[in-house]
Every structure is written in structure tokens, then in C-alpha cells.
Design an enzyme around this catalytic site. Structure first.
Site, PDB file in Angstrom:
ATOM      1  N   CYS A 264      -4.378  -5.793  -1.731  1.00  0.00           N
ATOM      2  CA  CYS A 264      -3.857  -4.683  -2.306  1.00  0.00           C
ATOM      3  C   CYS A 264      -4.159  -4.911  -3.885  1.00  0.00           C
ATOM      4  CB  CYS A 264      -2.551  -4.431  -1.813  1.00  0.00           C
ATOM      5  SG  CYS A 264      -1.558  -5.643  -2.325  1.00  0.00           S
TER       6      CYS A 264
ATOM      7  N   CYS B 174      -1.667  -7.556  -4.972  1.00  0.00           N
ATOM      8  CA  CYS B 174      -2.137  -8.865  -4.712  1.00  0.00           C
ATOM      9  C   CYS B 174      -3.080  -9.333  -5.914  1.00  0.00           C
ATOM     10  CB  CYS B 174      -2.963  -8.977  -3.671  1.00  0.00           C
ATOM     11  SG  CYS B 174      -1.948  -8.494  -2.106  1.00  0.00           S
TER      12      CYS B 174
ATOM     13  N   ASP C   7     -32.108   7.615  -1.087  1.00  0.00           N
ATOM     14  CA  ASP C   7     -33.245   6.546  -1.024  1.00  0.00           C
ATOM     15  C   ASP C   7     -34.371   7.032  -0.225  1.00  0.00           C
ATOM     16  OD1 ASP C   7     -34.637   4.144  -0.779  1.00  0.00           O
ATOM     17  OD2 ASP C   7     -33.865   3.788   1.496  1.00  0.00           O
TER      18      ASP C   7
END
Length: 664
Positions: free
Chosen positions: A24, A27, A410
């Protein structure tokens, strides 16, 4: 935005650590705070998406700082492993059920469920409270530990407010509510942690494309050395079927390389002396001697890994509105509760009542609902998308897709099927198209080359008679030949036919047809018969190309109808191939011959000029672009692992029509 600190002149390169356990924004910020306060540390920055800590040390410090940093991170509740200079990641692949948060989350949920069931019985109040309390401890211990660490570094974050709120709920006797908040918050963090670790594991698998060892050629002797020990200017030998160990230039030999993982080119690339090559690409049937042009840490493949890490880091939750809001809201709520308790006590003299009311304020003001909830509309949309074969990794991806006005595709494996097929059979002279295809298949039935397999597949599909041939010879970088009865049948490029004696005048008579197919982005395979040592007889031409995905043009039109103002194609393939596919698909712009970094840069330009961008891709070379785009969409069936993990949306059935549905 969290970025890696730039080296300061006169200092060593930043110390880089792989960090396990962060899941998180708080953190990441906790790790930055505890490491940033260490003596000798100039700055610390965490890339949450990459699970990486970069530390800039003071000039006087050295690698002795590494244990101090690892210890500080460990005390914060995480694990840091130093990445040695020039080395790769040291973190092993993680299994989801080994997540450090899973067991506490599961235990807390189970205990809360049992407690809720027991509470239905009369006389079980004490047992119920005990079960709720154990659930709070089991699930809330990591939250409390993170909160304690935040307090130590004089910061008030979501973990602090959650801890105070749950303790307050318990003091108020609301054990069920307190335990439920812990369960929901812990489950949310666990799911987020598993998602981040899967992304990091996918990034690590990129490094497996590059071999660990290389055949170093020095003074005519071959030595086996670690790829990391190669220096610029070294020469390495690459045998058939091996992956190239380094970026560089071909000095000896010819071969066909599968470069799709790096450049996205759909067909093998013929290389000869002087041609640039990339680490991680697969060598074909020839043997090459390659001069190393970049060390392992600076290779194109390494830069792809770095681009994905940085783009994933830029998607850290610290950038999201909720976390920016919480950074101001959380300390404000705590300060307001403390002020309420203090002023109430001073005015009334009743400390118990006002402390109680302050705790009530903390409980009802805790923004945990904002953190762990998803709006009902988003949940409904995710469910509807899943039923239609679209895996959505979060509500934010849906919201950004709805705002997007630019869609970038792509080419290989996305707008096209990503595999060669026979686009045309052009006979010369009296030979029929069926006979020409049969002869070509008679040569290629012994070949492992992708173009040869396409020729054989077309012959089998058309039920053409394939003659029995013998004495197959692969001519690396040019074609192949076989013996049929008393003649030799050859198939390959113009260089092969010239080597076999085809005159310039004979070739010139058919040059316009060859050039026409080459301009359309097709590989022209010439078929010739050699009899009695005379000049080869040119029998015809087989044109092989990638094929537009069925319904791709209709999907592009639907995307425009859904609100896209610009549809572009980004590809590493040649300009001729890209122009042909782009015209057939109906895109507005075509950008060809792009490396992965170029694709990411093109997306940045498109966003600046036109607004939010959706990128759709499938290959490893698309991963940086998918992570850079506002919304990355991966092709689920054929997509590489890293593309799937870098994207926010996954088309499980490779149905491009669903992109328009998601935007709507």
C-alpha cells in the site's frame, strides 16, 4: 510522484534494494521515512509497483550502510535485499498463498464469522466478545505494527487512524464493528498485496529471456562466462536455437532471428554481418559471432524491465486521490478528536464523557469505508465486463477507460493474428498455382522456419499434392533446396537465386512483381527448378505475410463510435508492413520501427496532445507501453505474462470489440 533519486556528481550510484511485503502507499512511505532518517542517507525513494527501494548515500559512506538499511526496513515490518551492482533481482518468485497478509486476513474473517454466529445464542456474550477480540488481534496486528512505526517517525497515516478507531470501538463496547472493520481492511490489503506481487513476479520473468552464460570468443578460444561479465567489444558465439546474450552487432555468420519479444516484428529477421541484434532474441538455424555493444544492465531487454518497473512505480496508490485526501484528513481527525476531549473536559470537568465522545468521533470519522469500498456502479460494471470475457483489475481502470479519447494498438498479435500465412501464390510461365504451391511445400516440409511452415500449412489447407523430395539442405539466411527426381527445387530470396546462377535479366523480368509484394510488407519466396547444371528456371513466387485479425476494422470503427477521437498503431515492424496493416484496419496514424522505449514515449506525446490514452497489446515489448498508458489492455489468449500483469484490462477472448464496450 515517487521517483528514483538521480545520482549526485561525485557520489556512487544509488544503492538498490528489493523489498518484500509492501502492498500500500503507506507501506512505501513508511519505508522511505525510516530509511531516510538513517545517518549517511541523503535520500530514499520507493517504487511500490516494482517493490524496489533506491537509496542515495552521502559521499563518505560506503556499502557498510547496506546492513543498516536492511535492519531499518526489517524493523518497519518488511524485508529488504540488496541488489548488487550489475546484478539482477534477488527476490524469488512468490506464491499467492504464501502472502504474509493472507493468514491473518483468513483467520480474522473466520473468527468474525464464528463470533457472529455465536452471538445469535443467548448467554454467549463473553464468548462472542472473546472471539471478536481475537479476530481484532489476528487481523489488526500488522496494522498496529505499521501504525507504531509511523508514530516513531512522527507521522500519522491511515494505519494510525485505523488502530485508534478499532481500539475506540472496543472501548465503546462495539466489538463486532471493530472486528469487521479490521477484517474488511485486512482483506482489501491482502488482495492488493497479491496483485502487486504477481506484477513483480512477471517483471522478474523477463530476465529469463536472457541466458545466464555466453560463449566468449577470445584469441580463437571459446570460454563460458557469465553474461554479466561481458564487456563492450567482446565477441560471443551464438549457436542455432540459442538466445542472444547481449545487444550488439553481427560480425560473422548469417541467420534468421525471432525478435518478436523485443521489437514486435511478426516474421523472423534475416541478419548478416553489420546487422544490430538484441539480447533475449532467439537465433534460428545459423551460427553467429556477435560483438557486444552494451553490458547486460544496459541492454534493450534490461531497459524494458526498467521501464516497466518505473511505470508500475508511477501507479503507486500514493498518487491516488484517496491517499492524497487521507494525508491531510487523517492527522486533522486525530487533532480534532484530541481537541474535543481536551476542551470538553476543561469546560465541563467530565473527562469520561468527553473522551467517550472523542472516541466516537474517531470511529465514525475513520475513512476506512472510503479505503476499502468500491462504488456499486463500478462493481456492477466489473461483473458485466467479466461475463463478456473482460478481466478488470480495478474500478480505476474502468473510470480511466471511460475518459480516454485516444486508443493505441500494437500490430503483431493485436490487430493481426501474429503468425505468417500465404497471402498470394503467383506462378510464372506455364506452371499452375496448385503445382507451384505443391513444389514449394515439397521443399519446406522438411524446414522448421516459420515461413516454411506457413507454406506447408497453406498446401495442406488447399489439399494440394505435395511431391516426395529428398536431400533437404537449409541455406541459412537465404532459403532451402531439395532433390526432386533428377532436378533440384530451390525456394528462397533473390540472393539465393543469384547464387544458384539466375541471370540478372531473368530476374529483372519479374522484379516488378517481387517489389510489389515487398512494398506491401510481404516476404517474397521465389521458387526455381535447376536441371543439368543450367540456369535456374524461375517457376513463381509465394508471398507470405501476417494477417489482419478478423473484425479488426469493424472494432476500430466501433471504438471511434464509443468516443475515441484518435486511433493509432504503434509497432516495431517495418514501415511497409505497418502501412499495409494500418490502412486495412483504418487507423488514423501509423508509427513503425519502434522499440519498447519508443512506444512508451509515443504514448506520452499522444497523451500530451490529445488526452487520456488506452493502449492495447500482447507482447513483452508492449509491457512498458501498457504500464505507461492511462489504461493498458492486454490480449488474454496470446498475451505474454508481463503484458497481462502490466495491463489494467485483459481481453480473455481476444475480442477487440469489447474495447468499445468498456469505453462505453
Amino acid at each position: 510522484m515517487t521517483t528514483r533519486p538521480a545520482p549526485v556528481p561525485g557520489t556512487k550510484a544509488p544503492l538498490v534494494f528489493d523489498v518484500v511485503g509492501m502492498d500500500c502507499g503507506d507501506c512505501a512511505r513508511s519505508v522511505e521515512r525510516v530509511v531516510g532518517q538513517l545517518p549517511g542517507v541523503r535520500s530514499a525513494a520507493v517504487s511500490l509497483g516494482a517493490g524496489m527501494l533506491s537509496v542515495e548515500a552521502e559521499p563518505a559512506t560506503d556499502d557498510a550502510l547496506v546492513p543498516s538499511i536492511a535492519g531499518a526496513v526489517d524493523r518497519a515490518g518488511y524485508t529488504a535485499t540488496w541488489r548488487e551492482p550489475g546484478g539482477g533481482r534477488q527476490v524469488g518468485a512468490a506464491v499467492w498463498w504464501r502472502s504474509r497478509r493472507l493468514i491473518p486476513a483468513a483467520a480474522a474473517a473466520a473468527l468474525w464469522t464464528v463470533a457472529f454466529a455465536v452471538s445469535r445464542f443467548d448467554g454467549a456474550a463473553l464468548v462472542t466478545i472473546a472471539l471478536y477480540a481475537v479476530a481484532i488481534v489476528a487481523g489488526g496486528a500488522p496494522i498496529a505494527r505499521a501504525a507504531l512505526q509511523s508514530v516513531r517517525v512522527r507521522a500519522i497515516d491511515m494505519n494510525v487512524l485505523m488502530t485508534i478507531s478499532v481500539v475506540g470501538a472496543a472501548l465503546l463496547g462495539e466489538w463486532s464493528e471493530g472486528a469487521l472493520v479490521v477484517v474488511l481492511f485486512t482483506i482489501g490489503n491482502t488482495l492488493q498485496a497479491i496483485t502487486f506481487e504477481r506484477t513483480r513476479a512477471a517483471i522478474r520473468t523477463l530476465l529469463d529471456l536472457s541466458p545466464a552464460e555466453a560463449w566468449l570468443v577470445r584469441d580463437g578460444v571459446e570460454l563460458t562466462v557469465a553474461v554479466g561479465a561481458l564487456a563492450v567489444g567482446d565477441r560471443v558465439r551464438v549457436r542455432p536455437g540459442e538466445r542472444l546474450p547481449a545487444d550488439g552487432t553481427v560480425r560473422e555468420g548469417t541467420s534468421a532471428l525471432d525478435q518478436s519479444a523485443i521489437t514486435g516484428e511478426s516474421l523472423p529477421v534475416e541478419v548478416e554481418p553489420g546487422a544490430p541484434v538484441f539480447a533475449g532474441t532467439m537465433n534460428g538455424a545459423g551460427t553467429l559471432v556477435v560483438e557486444v555493444g552494451a553490458v547486460a544492465s544496459d541492454s534493450t531487454l534490461a531497459r524494458i524491465v526498467h521501464l516497466v518497473e518505473e511505470a508500475q512505480g508511477s501507479r503507486a496508490p500514493s498518487q491516488q486521490l484517496v491517499d492524497r485526501f487521507a494525508a491531510i484528513y487523517t492527522p486533522a481527525v486525530v487533532a480534532l478528536a484530541a481537541l474535543l476531549a481536551l476542551l470538553g473536559t476543561l469546560v465541563s470537568g467530565d473527562s469520561g464523557t468527553w473522551v467517550y465522545r472523542a472516541l466516537v468521533l474517531l470511529v465514525i470519522a475513520c475513512p476506512c469505508a472510503l479505503v476499502i469500498s468500491t462504488p456499486v456502479a463500478i462493481v456492477s460494471a466489473i461483473g458485466a465486463a467479466t461475463r463478456r470475457g473482460v478481466l478488470v483489475k480495478g474500478g480505476a481502470a474502468l473510470e480511466r477507460a471511460g475518459r480516454a479519447r485516444v486508443v493505441a494498438f500494437d500490430k503483431t498479435g493485436t490487430l493481426t493474428l501474429g503468425r505468417p500465412w500465404v497471402a498470394a501464390v503467383v506462378p510464372f510461365g506455364d506452371v499452375s498455382a496448385e503445382a507451384l504451391l505443391g513444389l514449394a511445400a515439397g521443399v519446406e516440409r522438411h524446414s522448421e522456419h516459420p515461413l516454411g511452415r506457413a507454406v506447408v500449412a497453406r498446401a495442406l489447407h488447399d489439399r494440394v499434392t505435395i511431391p516426395e523430395t529428398r536431400d533437404f539442405t537449409a541455406l541459412v539466411g537465404r532459403g532451402a533446396r531439395v532433390t526432386l527426381d533428377d532436378d533440384t527445387i530451390a525456394i528462397g530470396n533473390t540472393r539465393l537465386l543469384e547464387e544458384l546462377g539466375l541471370s540478372a535479366a531473368h530476374l529483372a523480368a519479374h522484379r516488378a512483381v517481387v517489389d510489389e509484394h515487398a512494398a506491401a510488407g510481404r516476404s517474397a519466396l521465389l521458387v526455381a527448378r535447376l536441371a543439368d547444371g543450367g540456369e535456374p528456371e524461375l517457376l513463381g513466387l509465394i508471398a507470405v505475410a501476417d494477417r489482419l485479425r478478423p473484425g479488426a476494422a469493424e472494432s476500430v470503427r466501433a471504438i471511434r463510435a464509443a468516443g475515441a477521437t484518435r486511433v493509432v498503431m504503434l509497432t516495431g515492424d517495418s514501415a511497409a508492413v505497418a502501412a499495409t496493416i494500418g490502412t486495412a484496419a483504418g487507423v488514423d496514424e501509423v508509427h513503425a520501427e519502434l522499440l519498447p522505449a519508443d512506444k512508451a514515449a509515443a504514448l506520452t506525446t499522444l497523451r500530451r496532445e490529445h488526452g487520456a490514452v488506452v493502449m492495447i497489446g500482447d507482447g513483452i515489448n508492449d509491457a512498458p507501453a501498457l504500464a505507461t498508458a492511462d489504461v493498458g489492455v492486454a490480449m488474454g489468449t496470446a498475451g505474454s505474462d508481463i503484458a497481462l500483469e502490466s495491463a489494467g484490462l485483459i481481453l480473455m477472448r481476444d475480442d477487440l470489440d469489447e474495447v468499445a464496450g468498456i469505453m462505453r
